[in-house]
Motif scaffolding. Structure first.
Motif, PDB file in Angstrom:
ATOM      1  N   MET A   5     -18.334  10.054  24.741  1.00 40.36           N
ATOM      2  CA  MET A   5     -17.869  11.021  23.744  1.00 40.36           C
ATOM      3  C   MET A   5     -16.346  11.196  23.848  1.00 40.36           C
ATOM      4  N   SER A   6     -15.834  11.275  25.069  1.00 44.47           N
ATOM      5  CA  SER A   6     -14.389  11.427  25.257  1.00 44.47           C
ATOM      6  C   SER A   6     -13.626  10.255  24.662  1.00 44.47           C
ATOM      7  N   LEU A   7     -14.143   9.049  24.875  1.00 43.37           N
ATOM      8  CA  LEU A   7     -13.488   7.872  24.313  1.00 43.37           C
ATOM      9  C   LEU A   7     -13.490   7.923  22.790  1.00 43.37           C
ATOM     10  N   LEU A   8     -14.614   8.279  22.203  1.00 43.30           N
ATOM     11  CA  LEU A   8     -14.704   8.344  20.744  1.00 43.30           C
ATOM     12  C   LEU A   8     -13.801   9.439  20.178  1.00 43.30           C
ATOM     13  N   ILE A   9     -13.763  10.566  20.851  1.00 45.66           N
ATOM     14  CA  ILE A   9     -12.886  11.662  20.405  1.00 45.66           C
ATOM     15  C   ILE A   9     -11.426  11.231  20.516  1.00 45.66           C
ATOM     16  N   PHE A  10     -11.066  10.611  21.635  1.00 45.98           N
ATOM     17  CA  PHE A  10      -9.700  10.143  21.810  1.00 45.98           C
ATOM     18  C   PHE A  10      -9.312   9.192  20.687  1.00 45.98           C
ATOM     19  N   GLY A  11     -10.166   8.201  20.412  1.00 43.71           N
ATOM     20  CA  GLY A  11      -9.883   7.241  19.346  1.00 43.71           C
ATOM     21  C   GLY A  11      -9.710   7.916  18.005  1.00 43.71           C
ATOM     22  N   TYR A  12     -10.619   8.831  17.707  1.00 41.44           N
ATOM     23  CA  TYR A  12     -10.531   9.578  16.440  1.00 41.44           C
ATOM     24  C   TYR A  12      -9.228  10.360  16.359  1.00 41.44           C
ATOM     25  N   ARG A  13      -8.894  11.090  17.413  1.00 42.85           N
ATOM     26  CA  ARG A  13      -7.696  11.931  17.385  1.00 42.85           C
ATOM     27  C   ARG A  13      -6.416  11.097  17.289  1.00 42.85           C
ATOM     28  N   TYR A  14      -6.383   9.987  18.000  1.00 43.08           N
ATOM     29  CA  TYR A  14      -5.210   9.109  17.985  1.00 43.08           C
ATOM     30  C   TYR A  14      -5.023   8.507  16.595  1.00 43.08           C
ATOM     31  N   ILE A  15      -6.089   7.995  16.023  1.00 44.85           N
ATOM     32  CA  ILE A  15      -6.013   7.415  14.681  1.00 44.85           C
ATOM     33  C   ILE A  15      -5.650   8.482  13.659  1.00 44.85           C
ATOM     34  N   ASN A  16      -6.265   9.643  13.765  1.00 43.58           N
ATOM     35  CA  ASN A  16      -5.974  10.745  12.850  1.00 43.58           C
ATOM     36  C   ASN A  16      -4.492  11.117  12.927  1.00 43.58           C
ATOM     37  N   TYR A  17      -3.947  11.170  14.134  1.00 44.23           N
ATOM     38  CA  TYR A  17      -2.531  11.481  14.320  1.00 44.23           C
ATOM     39  C   TYR A  17      -1.654  10.445  13.620  1.00 44.23           C
ATOM     40  N   LEU A  18      -1.937   9.172  13.857  1.00 52.83           N
ATOM     41  CA  LEU A  18      -1.126   8.103  13.257  1.00 52.83           C
ATOM     42  C   LEU A  18      -1.161   8.157  11.733  1.00 52.83           C
ATOM     43  N   VAL A  19      -2.332   8.365  11.189  1.00 49.54           N
ATOM     44  CA  VAL A  19      -2.488   8.394   9.726  1.00 49.54           C
ATOM     45  C   VAL A  19      -1.788   9.614   9.138  1.00 49.54           C
ATOM     46  N   ASN A  20      -1.997  10.779   9.753  1.00 48.27           N
ATOM     47  CA  ASN A  20      -1.408  12.008   9.215  1.00 48.27           C
ATOM     48  C   ASN A  20       0.112  12.059   9.354  1.00 48.27           C
ATOM     49  N   LYS A  21       0.655  11.391  10.351  1.00 50.28           N
ATOM     50  CA  LYS A  21       2.113  11.379  10.538  1.00 50.28           C
ATOM     51  C   LYS A  21       2.775  10.312   9.681  1.00 50.28           C
ATOM     52  N   GLY A  22       1.966   9.461   9.052  1.00 51.85           N
ATOM     53  CA  GLY A  22       2.539   8.421   8.209  1.00 51.85           C
ATOM     54  C   GLY A  22       3.346   7.411   8.995  1.00 51.85           C
ATOM     55  N   ILE A  23       2.913   7.114  10.194  1.00 58.41           N
ATOM     56  CA  ILE A  23       3.604   6.158  11.063  1.00 58.41           C
ATOM     57  C   ILE A  23       3.595   4.775  10.400  1.00 58.41           C
ATOM     58  N   GLU A  24       4.765   4.140  10.383  1.00 56.05           N
ATOM     59  CA  GLU A  24       4.849   2.802   9.808  1.00 56.05           C
ATOM     60  C   GLU A  24       3.990   1.840  10.626  1.00 56.05           C
ATOM     61  N   GLY A  25       3.199   1.041   9.947  1.00 53.76           N
ATOM     62  CA  GLY A  25       2.307   0.097  10.614  1.00 53.76           C
ATOM     63  C   GLY A  25       1.060   0.749  11.174  1.00 53.76           C
ATOM     64  N   ALA A  26       0.774   1.985  10.750  1.00 53.96           N
ATOM     65  CA  ALA A  26      -0.375   2.726  11.283  1.00 53.96           C
ATOM     66  C   ALA A  26      -1.685   1.979  11.059  1.00 53.96           C
ATOM     67  N   GLU A  27      -1.799   1.308   9.926  1.00 52.48           N
ATOM     68  CA  GLU A  27      -3.054   0.608   9.626  1.00 52.48           C
ATOM     69  C   GLU A  27      -3.354  -0.455  10.687  1.00 52.48           C
ATOM     70  N   ASP A  28      -2.338  -1.237  11.040  1.00 55.24           N
ATOM     71  CA  ASP A  28      -2.531  -2.274  12.061  1.00 55.24           C
ATOM     72  C   ASP A  28      -2.815  -1.656  13.433  1.00 55.24           C
ATOM     73  N   ILE A  29      -2.102  -0.590  13.755  1.00 57.46           N
ATOM     74  CA  ILE A  29      -2.314   0.086  15.037  1.00 57.46           C
ATOM     75  C   ILE A  29      -3.732   0.653  15.090  1.00 57.46           C
ATOM     76  N   CYS A  30      -4.168   1.253  13.985  1.00 63.93           N
ATOM     77  CA  CYS A  30      -5.522   1.816  13.930  1.00 63.93           C
ATOM     78  C   CYS A  30      -6.569   0.725  14.126  1.00 63.93           C
ATOM     79  N   ARG A  31      -6.349  -0.420  13.512  1.00 62.06           N
ATOM     80  CA  ARG A  31      -7.281  -1.547  13.701  1.00 62.06           C
ATOM     81  C   ARG A  31      -7.318  -1.973  15.170  1.00 62.06           C
ATOM     82  N   GLN A  32      -6.159  -2.008  15.805  1.00 62.98           N
ATOM     83  CA  GLN A  32      -6.103  -2.395  17.213  1.00 62.98           C
ATOM     84  C   GLN A  32      -6.835  -1.382  18.088  1.00 62.98           C
ATOM     85  N   ILE A  33      -6.655  -0.100  17.784  1.00 65.22           N
ATOM     86  CA  ILE A  33      -7.339   0.950  18.542  1.00 65.22           C
ATOM     87  C   ILE A  33      -8.839   0.801  18.382  1.00 65.22           C
TER      88      ILE A  33
END
Length: 119
Positions: A22-50
């Motif tokens: 559960m911790s791993l899944l929550i971490f992944g969700y929160r990290y991806i959510n952060y990247l997407v919401n901050k509009g980080i350049e290249g977020a899509e590729d980073i999210c795929r890697q995560i």
């Protein structure tokens, strides 16, 4: 992604449990959510890697444990037991955080379905 690999390994350094998964899944969700919401350049590729890193780790190391406890139904039973064991702490959690917990369980089920699909 070496840092991500170390984080994932750190989550399971004391073994595999429902809480660790559960911790791993929550971490992944929160990290991806952060990247997407901050509009980080290249977020899509980073999210795929995560997502790829998490799915690979689950397939390589966690699936055997999940199978040994009865599959995803067994996992959900483990989550129920984990939640039951943590009830003293959960009493202090606000309703909003309990909703997040519910969403995490739903996310875990969906990730399980994806893993089953790509098995």
């Amino acid at each position: 992604m070496d840092n991500l690999r170390r984080i994932i390994q750190g989550v399971f350094q004391h073994g595999i449990t429902a809480g660790h998964v559960m911790s791993l899944l929550i971490f992944g969700y929160r990290y991806i959510n952060y990247l997407v919401n901050k509009g980080i350049e290249g977020a899509e590729d980073i999210c795929r890697q995560i997502m790829s890193s998490i799915i690979k780790y689950i397939k390589d190391y966690v699936v055997t444990w999940i199978t040994s406890i009865g599959g995803w139904n067994g996992f959900l039973d483990e989550v129920k037991q984990y939640v039951s064991d943590q009830m003293a702490l959960i009493q202090y959690v606000s309703r909003q955080n309990m909703l997040v917990g519910f969403l995490v369980v739903v996310t875990a089920v969906n990730v399980g379905a994806l893993l089953w699909r790509y098995k």
